[in-house]
Enzyme design. Structure first.
Site, mmCIF file in Angstrom:
data_model
loop_
_atom_site.group_PDB
_atom_site.id
_atom_site.type_symbol
_atom_site.label_atom_id
_atom_site.label_comp_id
_atom_site.label_asym_id
_atom_site.label_seq_id
_atom_site.Cartn_x
_atom_site.Cartn_y
_atom_site.Cartn_z
ATOM 1 N N LYS A 98 94.746 23.146 -9.328
ATOM 2 C CA LYS A 98 95.534 23.676 -8.201
ATOM 3 C C LYS A 98 97.014 23.312 -8.321
ATOM 4 O O LYS A 98 97.881 24.149 -8.148
ATOM 5 C CB LYS A 98 94.994 23.145 -6.857
ATOM 6 C CG LYS A 98 93.529 23.449 -6.604
ATOM 7 C CD LYS A 98 93.074 22.927 -5.242
ATOM 8 C CE LYS A 98 93.119 21.421 -5.098
ATOM 9 N NZ LYS A 98 92.081 20.695 -5.859
ATOM 10 N N ARG A 113 91.674 20.905 4.468
ATOM 11 C CA ARG A 113 90.374 20.419 4.028
ATOM 12 C C ARG A 113 89.381 20.340 5.191
ATOM 13 O O ARG A 113 88.233 19.954 4.976
ATOM 14 C CB ARG A 113 90.525 19.020 3.421
ATOM 15 C CG ARG A 113 90.869 19.023 1.918
ATOM 16 C CD ARG A 113 91.248 17.611 1.509
ATOM 17 N NE ARG A 113 90.938 17.229 0.166
ATOM 18 C CZ ARG A 113 91.840 17.146 -0.825
ATOM 19 N NH1 ARG A 113 93.080 17.498 -0.640
ATOM 20 N NH2 ARG A 113 91.469 16.726 -2.010
ATOM 21 N N ARG A 118 93.029 12.895 -17.087
ATOM 22 C CA ARG A 118 94.130 12.646 -16.154
ATOM 23 C C ARG A 118 94.267 11.151 -15.850
ATOM 24 O O ARG A 118 95.362 10.644 -15.678
ATOM 25 C CB ARG A 118 93.900 13.442 -14.863
ATOM 26 C CG ARG A 118 95.126 13.507 -13.976
ATOM 27 C CD ARG A 118 94.992 14.538 -12.876
ATOM 28 N NE ARG A 118 94.045 14.133 -11.852
ATOM 29 C CZ ARG A 118 93.748 14.868 -10.786
ATOM 30 N NH1 ARG A 118 94.300 16.054 -10.626
ATOM 31 N NH2 ARG A 118 92.900 14.443 -9.900
ATOM 32 N N ARG A 120 96.097 7.596 -11.943
ATOM 33 C CA ARG A 120 95.841 7.664 -10.501
ATOM 34 C C ARG A 120 94.692 6.748 -10.126
ATOM 35 O O ARG A 120 93.644 6.775 -10.769
ATOM 36 C CB ARG A 120 95.491 9.112 -10.120
ATOM 37 C CG ARG A 120 96.638 9.852 -9.496
ATOM 38 C CD ARG A 120 96.296 11.288 -9.253
ATOM 39 N NE ARG A 120 95.242 11.454 -8.274
ATOM 40 C CZ ARG A 120 94.897 12.631 -7.771
ATOM 41 N NH1 ARG A 120 95.527 13.714 -8.155
ATOM 42 N NH2 ARG A 120 93.932 12.719 -6.892
ATOM 43 N N ARG A 144 84.597 12.264 -4.133
ATOM 44 C CA ARG A 144 85.496 13.408 -3.899
ATOM 45 C C ARG A 144 84.777 14.728 -4.114
ATOM 46 O O ARG A 144 85.024 15.704 -3.399
ATOM 47 C CB ARG A 144 86.722 13.305 -4.811
ATOM 48 C CG ARG A 144 87.780 12.387 -4.223
ATOM 49 C CD ARG A 144 88.629 11.754 -5.283
ATOM 50 N NE ARG A 144 89.474 12.690 -5.977
ATOM 51 C CZ ARG A 144 89.988 12.474 -7.196
ATOM 52 N NH1 ARG A 144 89.722 11.359 -7.828
ATOM 53 N NH2 ARG A 144 90.763 13.356 -7.753
HETATM 54 P P1 ADP Z 1 92.196 16.063 -5.716
HETATM 55 O O1 ADP Z 1 92.094 17.438 -5.167
HETATM 56 O O2 ADP Z 1 92.494 16.021 -7.180
HETATM 57 O O3 ADP Z 1 91.058 15.174 -5.336
HETATM 58 P P2 ADP Z 1 94.503 15.476 -3.987
HETATM 59 O O4 ADP Z 1 95.741 14.996 -4.621
HETATM 60 O O5 ADP Z 1 94.514 16.836 -3.375
HETATM 61 O O6 ADP Z 1 93.417 15.333 -5.121
HETATM 62 O O7 ADP Z 1 93.993 14.451 -2.873
HETATM 63 C C1 ADP Z 1 93.782 13.090 -3.163
HETATM 64 C C2 ADP Z 1 93.233 12.385 -1.901
HETATM 65 O O8 ADP Z 1 94.200 12.484 -0.835
HETATM 66 C C3 ADP Z 1 91.957 12.966 -1.318
HETATM 67 O O9 ADP Z 1 90.783 12.468 -1.956
HETATM 68 C C4 ADP Z 1 92.074 12.523 0.159
HETATM 69 O O10 ADP Z 1 91.739 11.168 0.316
HETATM 70 C C5 ADP Z 1 93.560 12.660 0.437
HETATM 71 N N1 ADP Z 1 93.917 13.997 0.976
HETATM 72 C C6 ADP Z 1 94.732 14.918 0.377
HETATM 73 N N2 ADP Z 1 94.846 16.029 1.131
HETATM 74 C C7 ADP Z 1 94.075 15.810 2.245
HETATM 75 C C8 ADP Z 1 93.759 16.589 3.393
HETATM 76 N N3 ADP Z 1 94.234 17.827 3.560
HETATM 77 N N4 ADP Z 1 92.932 16.038 4.326
HETATM 78 C C9 ADP Z 1 92.440 14.801 4.181
HETATM 79 N N5 ADP Z 1 92.675 14.023 3.114
HETATM 80 C C10 ADP Z 1 93.493 14.502 2.150
#
Ligand code: ADP
Length: 188
Positions: free
Chosen positions: A13, A88, A127, A133, A144
């Site tokens: 994404k 989300r 990654r 990370r 996740r």
């Molecule tokens: P990925 O999609 O690779 O898991 P992101 O960078 O989108 O990683 O998100 C990393 C973490 O940040 C998520 O596992 C969550 O804990 C938090 N997070 C990100 N966006 C949201 C959201 N919209 N609502 C709740 N938690 C979020």
């Protein structure tokens, strides 16, 4: 134009959103990147979020909606945006609709990048080596992925009902996925 890129962790994404930002002049809004910026700055919000993120669970709606609001209510509303990792939850989706409607906008497309779990695991391991990370561990990835499945089952029907949900094969190369994305965005 406002687009949501939807998909599991490491689906690509962020990579695709950056390409769209360049080519369509849309603002790339990633709640994950915003949270990581807060962590890097060691803010109170960042400290709270890090504890949750490291387990792979979701940060509260209040926090992420607040972060997105400050961007949407500024210039992004005019230019349009690519939302990455947001919404989300249905509460986040509804809050986003309200924010956009205040400037006469709405979500045009929700594009779901589909990819098999085996590939995701390989990408996350790569990654983890490249970016370090702290949530790119196999344990956190499992959480996740489970979280993804359950929130996708909640959020996607919300957009399917609005007939703006489309699926894209995310397992091809970055270039091919990008081309397919362009075709999808430029159609109708
Ligand atoms: P990925 O999609 O690779 O898991 P992101 O960078 O989108 O990683 O998100 C990393 C973490 O940040 C998520 O596992 C969550 O804990 C938090 N997070 C990100 N966006 C949201 C959201 N919209 N609502 C709740 N938690 C979020």
């Amino acid at each position: 134009m406002n687009i949501i890129l939807f998909g599991p962790p490491a689906a690509g994404k962020g990579t695709q959103a950056k390409i769209l930002e360049k080519e369509y002049g849309l603002k790339h809004l990633s709640t994950g990147d915003m949270l990581r910026a807060q962590i890097a700055e060691k803010t109170e919000l960042g400290l709270q979020a890090k504890a949750v993120m490291d387990t792979g669970a979701l940060v509260s709606d209040e926090i992420v909606i607040g972060m997105i609001r400050s961007y949407v209510e500024s210039s992004s509303c005019v230019k349009g945006a690519v939302f990455d990792g947001f919404p989300r939850t249905v509460a986040q989706a509804k809050a986003l609709d309200i924010m956009l409607s205040k400037c006469g906008k709405s979500i045009d497309k929700v594009i779901e990048l589909q990819i098999e779990d085996d590939q995701l695991i390989g990408r996350i391991q790569k990654r983890a080596l490249e970016e370090g990370r702290s949530d790119d561990t196999i344990e956190a990835l499992k959480v996740r992925l489970d979280a993804y499945r359950s929130y996708a089952a909640e959020v996607l029907p919300y957009y399917k009902a609005k007939h703006i949900h489309q699926i894209l094969d995310g397992m091809k190369s970055v270039e091919i996925v990008s081309q397919d994305l362009h075709t999808l965005i430029d159609s109708n």
